[in-house]
Design a protein around this motif. Structure first.
Motif, mmCIF file in Angstrom:
data_model
loop_
_atom_site.group_PDB
_atom_site.id
_atom_site.type_symbol
_atom_site.label_atom_id
_atom_site.label_comp_id
_atom_site.label_asym_id
_atom_site.label_seq_id
_atom_site.Cartn_x
_atom_site.Cartn_y
_atom_site.Cartn_z
ATOM 1 N N TYR A 54 0.826 -1.191 0.000
ATOM 2 C CA TYR A 54 0.000 0.000 0.000
ATOM 3 C C TYR A 54 0.868 1.251 0.000
ATOM 4 O O TYR A 54 1.966 1.252 0.543
ATOM 5 N N ALA A 55 0.362 2.306 -0.621
ATOM 6 C CA ALA A 55 1.083 3.571 -0.711
ATOM 7 C C ALA A 55 0.229 4.689 -0.118
ATOM 8 O O ALA A 55 -0.992 4.554 -0.001
ATOM 9 N N ASP A 56 0.880 5.791 0.200
ATOM 10 C CA ASP A 56 0.183 6.930 0.793
ATOM 11 C C ASP A 56 -0.323 7.933 -0.236
ATOM 12 O O ASP A 56 -0.956 8.924 0.123
ATOM 13 N N SER A 57 -0.014 7.700 -1.522
ATOM 14 C CA SER A 57 -0.484 8.597 -2.583
ATOM 15 C C SER A 57 -0.494 7.843 -3.904
ATOM 16 O O SER A 57 0.147 6.790 -4.040
ATOM 17 N N ALA A 58 -1.180 8.417 -4.870
ATOM 18 C CA ALA A 58 -1.202 7.816 -6.208
ATOM 19 C C ALA A 58 0.196 7.812 -6.817
ATOM 20 O O ALA A 58 0.592 6.835 -7.466
ATOM 21 N N LEU A 59 0.946 8.886 -6.606
ATOM 22 C CA LEU A 59 2.305 8.951 -7.156
ATOM 23 C C LEU A 59 3.221 7.939 -6.491
ATOM 24 O O LEU A 59 4.046 7.305 -7.155
ATOM 25 N N GLU A 60 3.085 7.761 -5.194
ATOM 26 C CA GLU A 60 3.898 6.758 -4.497
ATOM 27 C C GLU A 60 3.553 5.355 -4.999
ATOM 28 O O GLU A 60 4.440 4.527 -5.194
ATOM 29 N N ALA A 61 2.282 5.083 -5.228
ATOM 30 C CA ALA A 61 1.884 3.772 -5.754
ATOM 31 C C ALA A 61 2.486 3.540 -7.132
ATOM 32 O O ALA A 61 2.876 2.423 -7.474
ATOM 33 N N ALA A 62 2.578 4.589 -7.925
ATOM 34 C CA ALA A 62 3.084 4.480 -9.297
ATOM 35 C C ALA A 62 4.605 4.353 -9.373
ATOM 36 O O ALA A 62 5.141 3.994 -10.422
ATOM 37 N N GLU A 63 5.289 4.622 -8.279
ATOM 38 C CA GLU A 63 6.756 4.618 -8.274
ATOM 39 C C GLU A 63 7.302 3.268 -8.761
ATOM 40 O O GLU A 63 7.087 2.235 -8.155
ATOM 41 N N GLY A 64 7.984 3.305 -9.909
ATOM 42 C CA GLY A 64 8.617 2.109 -10.462
ATOM 43 C C GLY A 64 7.680 1.134 -11.144
ATOM 44 O O GLY A 64 8.106 0.059 -11.578
ATOM 45 N N ALA A 65 6.411 1.482 -11.258
ATOM 46 C CA ALA A 65 5.427 0.562 -11.849
ATOM 47 C C ALA A 65 5.642 0.402 -13.348
ATOM 48 O O ALA A 65 6.023 1.337 -14.045
ATOM 49 N N HIS A 66 5.370 -0.795 -13.823
ATOM 50 C CA HIS A 66 5.407 -1.071 -15.256
ATOM 51 C C HIS A 66 4.029 -0.864 -15.889
ATOM 52 O O HIS A 66 3.928 -0.654 -17.093
ATOM 53 N N VAL A 67 2.992 -0.934 -15.049
ATOM 54 C CA VAL A 67 1.613 -0.695 -15.499
ATOM 55 C C VAL A 67 0.856 -0.041 -14.344
ATOM 56 O O VAL A 67 1.015 -0.438 -13.190
ATOM 57 N N VAL A 68 0.031 0.945 -14.679
ATOM 58 C CA VAL A 68 -0.874 1.561 -13.714
ATOM 59 C C VAL A 68 -2.287 1.125 -14.085
ATOM 60 O O VAL A 68 -2.699 1.251 -15.248
ATOM 61 N N LEU A 69 -3.015 0.612 -13.105
ATOM 62 C CA LEU A 69 -4.413 0.220 -13.309
ATOM 63 C C LEU A 69 -5.301 1.212 -12.573
ATOM 64 O O LEU A 69 -5.213 1.337 -11.348
ATOM 65 N N HIS A 70 -6.135 1.915 -13.314
ATOM 66 C CA HIS A 70 -7.079 2.869 -12.730
ATOM 67 C C HIS A 70 -8.400 2.128 -12.544
ATOM 68 O O HIS A 70 -9.109 1.866 -13.520
ATOM 69 N N LEU A 71 -8.744 1.781 -11.272
ATOM 70 C CA LEU A 71 -9.854 0.867 -11.052
ATOM 71 C C LEU A 71 -11.012 1.409 -10.215
ATOM 72 O O LEU A 71 -12.021 0.734 -10.070
ATOM 73 N N THR A 72 -10.874 2.598 -9.653
ATOM 74 C CA THR A 72 -11.994 3.272 -8.993
ATOM 75 C C THR A 72 -11.957 4.725 -9.449
ATOM 76 O O THR A 72 -10.899 5.343 -9.441
ATOM 77 N N GLU A 73 -13.098 5.266 -9.839
ATOM 78 C CA GLU A 73 -13.120 6.568 -10.525
ATOM 79 C C GLU A 73 -13.140 7.772 -9.586
ATOM 80 O O GLU A 73 -13.987 8.651 -9.687
ATOM 81 N N TRP A 74 -12.157 7.850 -8.727
ATOM 82 C CA TRP A 74 -11.991 9.014 -7.861
ATOM 83 C C TRP A 74 -11.603 10.235 -8.693
ATOM 84 O O TRP A 74 -10.784 10.138 -9.603
ATOM 85 N N SER A 75 -12.123 11.399 -8.323
ATOM 86 C CA SER A 75 -11.755 12.629 -9.031
ATOM 87 C C SER A 75 -10.263 12.920 -8.868
ATOM 88 O O SER A 75 -9.641 13.489 -9.766
ATOM 89 N N GLU A 76 -9.677 12.513 -7.765
ATOM 90 C CA GLU A 76 -8.239 12.705 -7.537
ATOM 91 C C GLU A 76 -7.407 12.106 -8.680
ATOM 92 O O GLU A 76 -6.408 12.685 -9.103
ATOM 93 N N PHE A 77 -7.817 10.973 -9.197
ATOM 94 C CA PHE A 77 -7.062 10.328 -10.268
ATOM 95 C C PHE A 77 -7.264 11.051 -11.598
ATOM 96 O O PHE A 77 -6.339 11.165 -12.393
ATOM 97 N N ARG A 78 -8.463 11.559 -11.845
ATOM 98 C CA ARG A 78 -8.725 12.329 -13.062
ATOM 99 C C ARG A 78 -7.933 13.627 -13.085
ATOM 100 O O ARG A 78 -7.592 14.130 -14.154
ATOM 101 N N GLU A 79 -7.647 14.175 -11.908
ATOM 102 C CA GLU A 79 -6.947 15.455 -11.807
ATOM 103 C C GLU A 79 -5.421 15.330 -11.859
ATOM 104 O O GLU A 79 -4.724 16.340 -11.930
ATOM 105 N N LEU A 80 -4.895 14.112 -11.842
ATOM 106 C CA LEU A 80 -3.447 13.940 -11.903
ATOM 107 C C LEU A 80 -2.894 14.413 -13.240
ATOM 108 O O LEU A 80 -3.541 14.253 -14.278
ATOM 109 N N ASP A 81 -1.708 14.960 -13.211
ATOM 110 C CA ASP A 81 -1.009 15.387 -14.420
ATOM 111 C C ASP A 81 -0.245 14.185 -14.974
ATOM 112 O O ASP A 81 0.702 13.713 -14.330
#
Length: 119
Positions: A54-81
């Motif tokens: 588990y990570a404390d942020s979307a960016l921390e979760a993405a650190e080093g990932a080969h694939v990102v899976l967007h699986l719940t439609e939180w507005s926070e994820f839509r607002e990411l750059d």
């Protein structure tokens, strides 16, 4: 792999019958390292799926990932750059399981973007 979302719907900490966590657990069982982030459902997810990371942020979760899976439609994820997220991943591949992200924006930032039911 990064998994964005654990709750079964946005604005909730409810993980009962969460497709996001079922996907994360299935991928983990196949041998992948999976890191989950959700704005509200982290405590419940940790209790039910203690073997996932588990990570404390979307960016921390993405650190080093080969694939990102967007699986719940939180507005926070839509607002990411997407350009900022790109700086954290090993490979810029995203699967939008909720069809909630702007595909043109993610592709323009250099991502391989895939979504269910979309070209």
């Amino acid at each position: 792999m990064a998994v964005w979302g654990a709750a079964f719907k946005p604005n909730s900490d409810d993980i009962r019958d969460s497709p996001a966590l079922n996907v994360a657990a299935s991928i983990h069982l196949q041998g992948a390292q999976v890191t989950v982030y959700d704005p509200k459902a982290m405590d419940n997810a940790r209790k039910m799926y203690p073997t996932l990371s588990y990570a404390d942020s979307a960016l921390e979760a993405a650190e080093g990932a080969h694939v990102v899976l967007h699986l719940t439609e939180w507005s926070e994820f839509r607002e990411l750059d997407p350009a900022e997220v790109l700086q954290h991943v090993a490979n810029p591949h995203i699967v939008d399981g909720r069809n909630a992200l702007d595909s043109d924006t993610w592709r323009a930032a250099g991502w391989t973007y895939r979504a269910l039911g979309r070209p």
